[in-house]
Design an enzyme around this catalytic site. Sequence first.
Site, PDB file in Angstrom:
ATOM      1  N   ARG A 387      37.171 148.796 -31.123  1.00 39.41           N
ATOM      2  CA  ARG A 387      37.662 148.737 -29.736  1.00 39.41           C
ATOM      3  C   ARG A 387      38.579 147.550 -29.521  1.00 39.41           C
ATOM      4  O   ARG A 387      38.435 146.787 -28.563  1.00 39.41           O
ATOM      5  CB  ARG A 387      36.466 148.617 -28.800  1.00 39.41           C
ATOM      6  CG  ARG A 387      35.936 149.981 -28.377  1.00 39.41           C
ATOM      7  CD  ARG A 387      34.921 149.853 -27.288  1.00 39.41           C
ATOM      8  NE  ARG A 387      35.104 150.905 -26.329  1.00 39.41           N
ATOM      9  CZ  ARG A 387      34.193 151.828 -26.038  1.00 39.41           C
ATOM     10  NH1 ARG A 387      33.034 151.840 -26.643  1.00 39.41           N
ATOM     11  NH2 ARG A 387      34.429 152.740 -25.137  1.00 39.41           N
ATOM     12  N   CYS A 388      39.537 147.373 -30.435  1.00 41.83           N
ATOM     13  CA  CYS A 388      40.286 146.120 -30.439  1.00 41.83           C
ATOM     14  C   CYS A 388      41.717 146.250 -29.956  1.00 41.83           C
ATOM     15  O   CYS A 388      42.365 145.247 -29.686  1.00 41.83           O
ATOM     16  CB  CYS A 388      40.293 145.550 -31.851  1.00 41.83           C
ATOM     17  SG  CYS A 388      41.313 146.512 -32.969  1.00 41.83           S
TER      18      CYS A 388
END
Length: 809
Positions: A387-388
Amino acid sequence: TISEPSQSETSAERSQKLEGIGCKRKRVEDIRFTQGHGNYVDDVKLPGMLFGDFARSPYAHARIKHINKESALKVPGVLAVLTAEDLIPLNLHYMPTLAGDVQAVLAHEKVLFQNQEVAFIVARDRYAAADGVEALEVEYEELEPLLNALKALDDDAPVLRDDLAGKTEGAHGPREHHNHIFTWSAGDEAATQEAFDKADVVIEEYLAHPRVHPCPLETCGSVADMNPITGQLTLWGTFQAPHVVRTVAALITNIPEHKIRVISPDIGGGFGNKVGVYPGYVMSVVASIVLKKPVKWIEDRMENLSTTAFARDYHITAELAATKEGKVIGMRSHVFADHGAFDACADPSKYPAGMYHICTGSYDIPTAFCSVKGVYTNKAPGGVSYRCSFRVTEAVYTIERAMDLLAQKLDMDPAELRQKNLIQPEQFPYTSAFGWEYDSGDYPTAMAKTLEAVDYKKLRQQQAQMVEDFKAGTSREIMGVGLSFFTEVVGAGPSKNCDILGINMFDSCEIRVHPTGAAIARLGVKSQGQGHETTFAQILASETGLPADMITIEEGDTDTAPYGLGTYGSRSTPVAGAAAARAGRKIKHKAQLIASHLLEVHHDDLEWDVDGFAIKGMPDKRRSMKEIAWAAYNNLPKGMEPGLEAVDYYDPPNFTFPYGAYLCVLRIDVDTGVYSVDRFYALDDCGTRINPMIIEGQIHGGLTEAFAVAMGQLIDFDETGNILGASLMDFFLPTAVETPKWETDHTEVPSPHHPIGAKGVGESPHVGGVPAFSNAVNDAFRAFGGVHTHMPHTHSNIWNYARSLGMID
Ligand code: MCN
Ligand code: CUM
């Protein structure tokens, strides 16, 4: 033959029936998931299928002296033992990575991280394969491991990559040391130095963002079926980007691309872990070719945590320059990026540090400079996952911690400092010092709404009271208020900026409307839990006037879906969602011509009304989309080709820039380090909201993972390179018991360039959530001389920090 929609229904009633954009439509995929009928890679069972399992290195750095295959081949059921020696003639012992490096498929001569793949053992079933792994004898000679990225470029640092000996050019410029991968920078170094020279106040701090792992519920795996008769390869796998896998497979195996069919079935969470190409995928293919049988490979949990894409491991120095009134005039950041043994970061080709240069955040900072040095260490490869949004997590952590540190230095309130520096609504489109063009936003409103919702003033009074009580010795509890105002950059991407292996990062949607007004749409992205089957049908419902329930969404089969670059970087809605809207508009365009034929008027005399076309000013003279679909197969204007289909490939003009304001309130019992999260408020703006319920789910999930990263997760190593925390006994995976209660809110500033104004949202809560937690912990210690304590903020780390500040005797 087709019944008219009831003419008594109002537009609003008909609109509601479509379940289009804005509807809290229930997730259609959950019908199969909640009944245990999902179809995951491990559910693929083919006649005669064999199983492969890896023998892995017990050492972080060692020379392979000898492998005795015989010991494993003696195990009943074991059919083959494949090593690098077997791959060399096929030129497959190394595979290209998405970052322009190569990665060993099976270790050749040396192993470079613990649990690296050394041999692939193929057997009749999983158990025999595992026994074969146990039985395999490998002789190693241990070498000195390199685990500290900050020491990777020392003169006496051990040489890790023998295969790169003498290679002075990397994929991103010159290499200056045997463990150096790249040095990359952005911004104006000289101008930034000038800002620092004339600043009244500067701050500088080392902020580690430790190594973590996304740990999806389903681990990675694949099933390869090479048909020796037709030469057709079918590959099922946990792929976030199936088309890219097909192209890479064609390039490295020389199997023609039309003879390769890649299928991503249901995926049990990806979070970036399933973007990369792993040795297991390659070995299942090789084994299927060699043994002429389908071969399955499925990781176990420890293999997943220790070998497939990790996240972060950024060693960041953050600096801000400001006037004494608190106007930030310069920002600088230097990073040591630990990429592990191979550079297998999955970034767009031009960005070896991803989108880290969004690190001026939500603030109008006139000058900035950042540089990132990527280095090799004896750890698993990866780096961009979890989730970067391509390192936006690291960027937002940098600026949001730095803003709190500056507020502290100026003795100013962190909210006030942020408000003073936020980009103003009239500045959009706003070009940042790093050259990003932020498309839209109203930051002050989002900030004001947040501070009001939580009664910020009162929180600060409570906190001050608790500080007093603690200092007076009447309480042992302190309180922290953590703010984070983040800006994301998602929707890779414009082809002018983004490609993967030379393929531009567009995306696609193809829709076919059947005669009865039902439809199937296929997209080039691939859901891993985000609910695409639900939400993309909603976009198409609003655009075509066909009810969402009548539209099947299909993704993940390269033989049927149009080419797309896959799902990561919250790009599905910004890119494929836009393609869906545009494909829907193409359908509508043809429908208008058919309606003009049916109603015997010029098409300019027609207007769109929810689910069909009516003659302008005569709402009763109309043809619904359902009727038009039928006519598309039997009653067309002269010369028009039959059918009702459209395809759209969309190359967006820009990224989208979702943002949000988060606030975390927590209390810490100083004597135990135990904290409790009193409140977590998250306001998000992702532009036009397609499905508010799905958005809320995405935010709850992302915040939970933010909580996990900030407060507990860590992939650590001992001094010999043994991985610590590679099982769920040690790796913190929060359950409902630990997870705080989330309060969500929103504003809605549409993206000006997206066809329906939507921005991505999948990663926002994680990006914004991590610094909110870390700022809250650090804020609690601000009145006690604390400056910065590193994540993860475990009870013991918090307790140790309180001790280091002299708060515990
Ligand atoms: N959505 C919406 N309105 C918007 C934006 C999005 O209704 N304005 C909906 C979308 O239509 C989609 C969902 O929200 O159903 C997420 O959309 P988007 O933000 O476009 O992100 P992607 O679909 O591209 O998903 C990728 C993103 C990433 S990169 C990670 S990492 C992550 C995340 O999604 N991995 C997940 N959320 C996840 N959620 C689950 N359940 N599983 C993962 O592996
Ligand atoms: Cu960086 S994790 Mo998501 O982009 O698949």
